[in-house]
Design a protein around this motif. Structure first.
Motif, PDB file in Angstrom:
ATOM      1  N   THR A  40       0.824   4.615   2.038  1.00 28.75           N
ATOM      2  CA  THR A  40       0.386   5.272   3.316  1.00 28.75           C
ATOM      3  C   THR A  40       1.294   6.590   3.306  1.00 28.75           C
ATOM      4  OG1 THR A  40      -0.019   3.101   4.445  1.00 28.75           O
ATOM      5  CG2 THR A  40       0.346   5.000   5.791  1.00 28.75           C
ATOM      6  N   CYS A  50       5.078   1.713   3.009  1.00 27.62           N
ATOM      7  CA  CYS A  50       4.049   0.806   2.870  1.00 27.62           C
ATOM      8  C   CYS A  50       3.945   0.424   4.356  1.00 27.62           C
ATOM      9  CB  CYS A  50       4.409  -0.247   1.837  1.00 27.62           C
ATOM     10  SG  CYS A  50       3.548  -1.654   1.952  1.00 27.62           S
ATOM     11  N   ASN A  51       2.847   0.339   4.709  1.00 27.23           N
ATOM     12  CA  ASN A  51       2.754  -0.204   6.202  1.00 27.23           C
ATOM     13  C   ASN A  51       2.418  -1.450   6.417  1.00 27.23           C
ATOM     14  OD1 ASN A  51      -0.023  -0.422   5.985  1.00 27.23           O
ATOM     15  ND2 ASN A  51      -0.911   1.223   7.458  1.00 27.23           N
ATOM     16  N   ASN A  70       0.807  -1.075  -0.002  1.00 26.33           N
ATOM     17  CA  ASN A  70      -0.106   0.052  -0.047  1.00 26.33           C
ATOM     18  C   ASN A  70       0.752   1.069   0.005  1.00 26.33           C
ATOM     19  OD1 ASN A  70       0.636   1.020   2.874  1.00 26.33           O
ATOM     20  ND2 ASN A  70      -0.578  -0.764   3.456  1.00 26.33           N
ATOM     21  N   GLN A  86       9.865   3.054   1.772  1.00 30.36           N
ATOM     22  CA  GLN A  86       9.589   4.556   2.349  1.00 30.36           C
ATOM     23  C   GLN A  86      10.248   5.437   1.517  1.00 30.36           C
ATOM     24  OE1 GLN A  86      12.126   6.080   3.967  1.00 30.36           O
ATOM     25  NE2 GLN A  86      13.495   4.625   3.569  1.00 30.36           N
ATOM     26  N   GLY A 145       0.774   8.453   7.748  1.00 30.65           N
ATOM     27  CA  GLY A 145       0.065   7.395   8.680  1.00 30.65           C
ATOM     28  C   GLY A 145      -1.309   7.253   7.925  1.00 30.65           C
ATOM     29  N   ASN A 146      -1.784   7.706   6.720  1.00 28.55           N
ATOM     30  CA  ASN A 146      -3.079   7.360   6.298  1.00 28.55           C
ATOM     31  C   ASN A 146      -2.803   6.486   5.052  1.00 28.55           C
ATOM     32  OD1 ASN A 146      -4.471   9.196   8.107  1.00 28.55           O
ATOM     33  ND2 ASN A 146      -3.819  10.788   6.866  1.00 28.55           N
ATOM     34  N   VAL A 147      -3.562   5.067   5.098  1.00 37.67           N
ATOM     35  CA  VAL A 147      -3.477   4.368   3.841  1.00 37.67           C
ATOM     36  C   VAL A 147      -4.324   4.857   2.725  1.00 37.67           C
ATOM     37  CG1 VAL A 147      -3.819   1.941   3.095  1.00 37.67           C
ATOM     38  CG2 VAL A 147      -3.145   2.439   5.178  1.00 37.67           C
ATOM     39  N   GLU A 175      -4.422   0.603  -1.571  1.00 38.10           N
ATOM     40  CA  GLU A 175      -3.779  -0.632  -1.311  1.00 38.10           C
ATOM     41  C   GLU A 175      -3.924  -1.469  -2.483  1.00 38.10           C
ATOM     42  OE1 GLU A 175      -3.077  -2.575   2.526  1.00 38.10           O
ATOM     43  OE2 GLU A 175      -4.967  -3.626   1.981  1.00 38.10           O
ATOM     44  N   TYR A 199       6.230   8.976   3.025  1.00 39.31           N
ATOM     45  CA  TYR A 199       5.069   7.808   2.587  1.00 39.31           C
ATOM     46  C   TYR A 199       5.683   6.378   2.839  1.00 39.31           C
ATOM     47  CZ  TYR A 199       7.943   7.203  -1.599  1.00 39.31           C
ATOM     48  OH  TYR A 199       8.930   7.118  -2.569  1.00 39.31           O
ATOM     49  N   GLU A 215       8.033  -1.532   5.807  1.00 41.94           N
ATOM     50  CA  GLU A 215       8.378   0.034   6.025  1.00 41.94           C
ATOM     51  C   GLU A 215       9.826   0.148   5.932  1.00 41.94           C
ATOM     52  OE1 GLU A 215       6.920   1.922   9.498  1.00 41.94           O
ATOM     53  OE2 GLU A 215       7.999   3.570   9.038  1.00 41.94           O
TER      54      GLU A 215
END
Ligand SMILES: [Cu+2]
Length: 137
Positions: free
Chosen positions: A91, A121-122, A89, A131, A94-96, A99, A119, A127
């Motif tokens: 993110t 991927c969480n 995803n 990132q 902190g917000n997705v 995905e 950004y 991560e």
């Protein structure tokens, strides 16, 4: 004597016949517009490639193969092309946002203020390798 004259006449008659043999001309040229050629097909972008200048992240296992460096402020549609097998995803702060399952492409919308945004991927364990930063202006 009579036989010789007959023979001469026969030879002359034969010669006359062969001189009138019809000419045979072969015409095998094919006009250009009748040649068979593979129909030219429109070239779509190769699957899994990010269009240049687009707000597109391309994920593999486990990395972002490519990502935009800058985005315009305000609402932007972003695309995640997942060329990996695992789910990934994007993110942002902190917000997705979007995905995509392995092999899938998905889109999402984000509304960004000017500045630098992180950004990742969480997905657990991703991560560290997935990132980066984007500049919004
Ligand atoms: Cu991931």
């Amino acid at each position: 004597m009579g036989r010789i004259i007959l023979a001469l006449v026969a030879v002359l008659a034969l010669a006359a016949c062969t001189e009138q043999a019809p000419e045979i001309t072969m015409q095998e040229q094919v006009p250009a517009d009748q040649r068979t050629e593979a129909a030219a097909e429109g070239e779509a972008p190769a699957e899994g490639e990010a269009p240049a200048g687009d707000a597109t992240w391309v994920a593999v296992d486990i990395d972002f193969e490519s990502a935009p460096e800058a985005l315009p402020a305000g609402e932007t549609e972003i695309t995640l092309v997942n060329n990996g097998a695992a789910v990934h995803n994007v993110t942002i702060d902190g917000n997705v946002i979007v995905e995509a399952q392995g092999g899938q492409t998905a889109t999402g919308t984000v509304n960004l203020d000017p500045g630098t945004h992180e950004y990742i991927c969480n997905v657990p364990g991703h991560e560290a390798l997935m990132q980066g930063e984007i500049t919004v202006e």
